[in-house]
Design an enzyme around this catalytic site. Structure first.
Site, PDB file in Angstrom:
ATOM      1  N   ARG A 265       0.842  -1.207   0.000  1.00  0.00           N
ATOM      2  CA  ARG A 265       0.000   0.000   0.000  1.00  0.00           C
ATOM      3  C   ARG A 265       0.872   1.250   0.000  1.00  0.00           C
ATOM      4  O   ARG A 265       1.982   1.253   0.528  1.00  0.00           O
ATOM      5  CB  ARG A 265      -0.890   0.014   1.259  1.00  0.00           C
ATOM      6  N   CYS A 266       0.325   2.334  -0.533  1.00  0.00           N
ATOM      7  CA  CYS A 266       1.025   3.620  -0.524  1.00  0.00           C
ATOM      8  C   CYS A 266       1.195   4.095   0.925  1.00  0.00           C
ATOM      9  O   CYS A 266       0.293   3.866   1.738  1.00  0.00           O
ATOM     10  CB  CYS A 266       0.250   4.666  -1.326  1.00  0.00           C
ATOM     11  N   PRO A 267       2.295   4.684   1.313  1.00  0.00           N
ATOM     12  CA  PRO A 267       3.338   5.230   0.434  1.00  0.00           C
ATOM     13  C   PRO A 267       4.479   4.273   0.109  1.00  0.00           C
ATOM     14  O   PRO A 267       5.483   4.697  -0.464  1.00  0.00           O
ATOM     15  CB  PRO A 267       3.863   6.406   1.257  1.00  0.00           C
ATOM     16  N   LEU A 268       4.347   2.957   0.458  1.00  0.00           N
ATOM     17  CA  LEU A 268       5.505   2.056   0.285  1.00  0.00           C
ATOM     18  C   LEU A 268       6.041   2.010  -1.156  1.00  0.00           C
ATOM     19  O   LEU A 268       7.248   2.089  -1.346  1.00  0.00           O
ATOM     20  CB  LEU A 268       5.164   0.650   0.806  1.00  0.00           C
TER      21      LEU A 268
ATOM     22  N   ASP B 265      -1.675  -0.760  -6.105  1.00  0.00           N
ATOM     23  CA  ASP B 265      -2.404   0.088  -5.157  1.00  0.00           C
ATOM     24  C   ASP B 265      -3.040   1.255  -5.932  1.00  0.00           C
ATOM     25  O   ASP B 265      -2.362   1.895  -6.744  1.00  0.00           O
ATOM     26  CB  ASP B 265      -1.445   0.621  -4.089  1.00  0.00           C
TER      27      ASP B 265
END
Lengths: 369, 76
Positions: free
Chosen positions: B10-13, B37
């Site tokens: 998932r963001c911000p990854l 995502d």
């Protein structure tokens, strides 16, 4: 020691004057104003007085106002009441979900916005031709016009937009703007949320300017325009809150605008890679949306909560369906690491200084992981 | 061309991963980011604007990232 949380969310407590009046409003205005009895005629007098006062503060004749107990349904009334079978609904890409839901159920046209959150003039030109096409087909077009966006505070250039679309019916959404923006030069219906002027929750106000065009969009019997079941005590409290808020609105707006400018300046000078949604010059003075690169919004919210600050977020991790904010995405603003800081009438410069310090610490810690 | 697989993250990854990798390649080099995502594409474009790099969507979950920023201030 109990933690004191400073509130920077979009929710605000009821205006003290409205709170004070609420008890007596329930005591005096409990009867059904439509019935024939001494108590009912008392309730009717209170109702008329409150509606007159609201109309005066909003600059709209009282007979054009209707009250709705479910505010989000009020926005539906404003838009759908102008639409006829075959009409095109025009709306912006940053409009509220309720409008997007209506748009999905019929012919519609979405206008994109730029990085500043405004509809650009070239989109308007194509829109004008769309509107004239609609007229050629004997259908008409209705524009759902959000006066100010709730996530970014950006106030649309609504008079400019309306002037480009002379044959389009206009449904205005004043739910976020409240009395922070004047009525447009031309409009057909408008919707207000009592909360926007620190009135009670659960009260929407529908204004019908074009009475020949607007029709009750829900199945109904008889001539009533809306169900009319909104709570009279809430209408009375809302009128008192609006009167109180309007009396020093300009001073409050100027002070909050100055404080928001300070907040934005402090954040951008102290924290790198921060995206701000919308320019303060064309926004409501109290709403500020910041997105911090490489930071998870929910974690940031938790850090701030621990430090005693309550803020909102438009990041995906906070949404029910885990999708990013359609408003930020449509503008091209970073959607992760987002917080929305709403300044309150009671917010001081010291509160802002301490909040910025807490954000700086939290962002640094989250980025170092 | 190096592929950065962030599928399922998932963001911000995905944005953090790409920012870490982009500084390791020369200016003008291209990386491929795989991410499903829904926040990745809007955030990748915002990241490119903020850091001065170039991005393009190749497929629903595949993005091209070209390093254009010379100063290495991609920041993570």
């Amino acid at each position: 020691m109990a933690q004191i949380t400073r509130n920077f969310t979009s929710e605000r407590p009821l205006h003290p004057k409205a709170r004070e009046a609420l008890q007596s409003a329930f005591d005096q205005g409990w009867a059904d104003p439509r019935k024939v009895s001494h108590q009912s005629s008392k309730a009717r007098a209170l109702q008329n007085e409150a509606i007159e006062s609201l109309g005066q503060s909003l600059g709209i004749p009282a007979k054009k106002l209707e009250f709705i107990g479910e505010p989000r349904l009020g926005n539906f009334y404003a838009v759908a009441g102008l639409l006829r079978t075959g009409d095109i609904l025009i709306h912006s890409s940053v409009d509220r979900n309720e409008v997007l839901a209506i748009a999905r159920s019929r012919d519609s046209h979405e206008i994109p916005v730029g990085l500043d959150g405004h509809i650009n003039p070239t989109s308007l030109a194509s829109l004008a031709s769309l509107a004239s096409l609609a007229n050629l087909d004997c259908a008409t077009a209705v524009l759902a016009l959000q006066i100010a966006n709730g996530e970014t505070g950006v106030i649309s250039w609504y008079n400019e937009i309306i002037s480009q679309l002379p044959s389009v019916s206009i449904a205005c959404d004043f739910a976020n703007a409240g009395i922070g923006a004047p009525l447009p030069d031309r409009w057909d219906s408008a919707f207000f949320d009592s909360k926007s002027w620190q009135g009670p929750e659960g009260l929407g106000i529908l204004a019908i300017n074009n009475e020949s065009r607007w029709r009750n969009p829900l199945p109904h019997l008889g001539p009533k325009r809306v169900p009319g079941s909104a709570s009279l005590p809430l209408i009375i409290a809302s009128a008192i809150a609006l009167e109180a808020t309007a009396s020093d609105a300009l001073t409050t707006h100027n002070r909050l605008r100055e404080l928001s400018a300070f907040l934005r300046q402090e954040i951008t000078s102290k924290i790198t890679h921060c995206d701000i949604a919308g320019n303060l010059d064309s926004s409501l003075p109290h709403i500020n949306s910041f997105s911090f690169l490489y930071v998870e919004g929910e974690e940031l919210l938790r850090h701030l909560d621990k430090a005693g600050f309550a803020v909102d977020s438009g990041s995906a991790c906070n949404a029910e369906d885990l999708t990013p904010s359609h408003v930020l995405a449509a503008m091209g603003v970073l959607t992760h690491g987002n917080i929305r800081i709403t300044l309150q009438e009671s917010t001081s410069k010291e509160d802002v200084v301490e909040l910025v310090r807490a954000i700086e610490r939290a962002v640094a810690e989250l980025r170092s992981r | 061309m190096k592929k950065i697989d962030c599928l399922g993250l998932r963001c911000p990854l995905p944005i953090i991963r790409i920012s870490q990798e982009i500084d390791k390649v020369a200016v003008g080099s291209q990386l491929i980011l795989l991410s499903d995502d829904p926040a990745t594409w809007p955030d990748l474009q915002a990241w490119a604007r903020m850091t001065g790099n170039h991005v393009q969507q190749r497929d629903t979950a595949e993005f091209s990232v070209v390093r254009q920023n010379q100063s290495g201030l991609n920041g993570h």
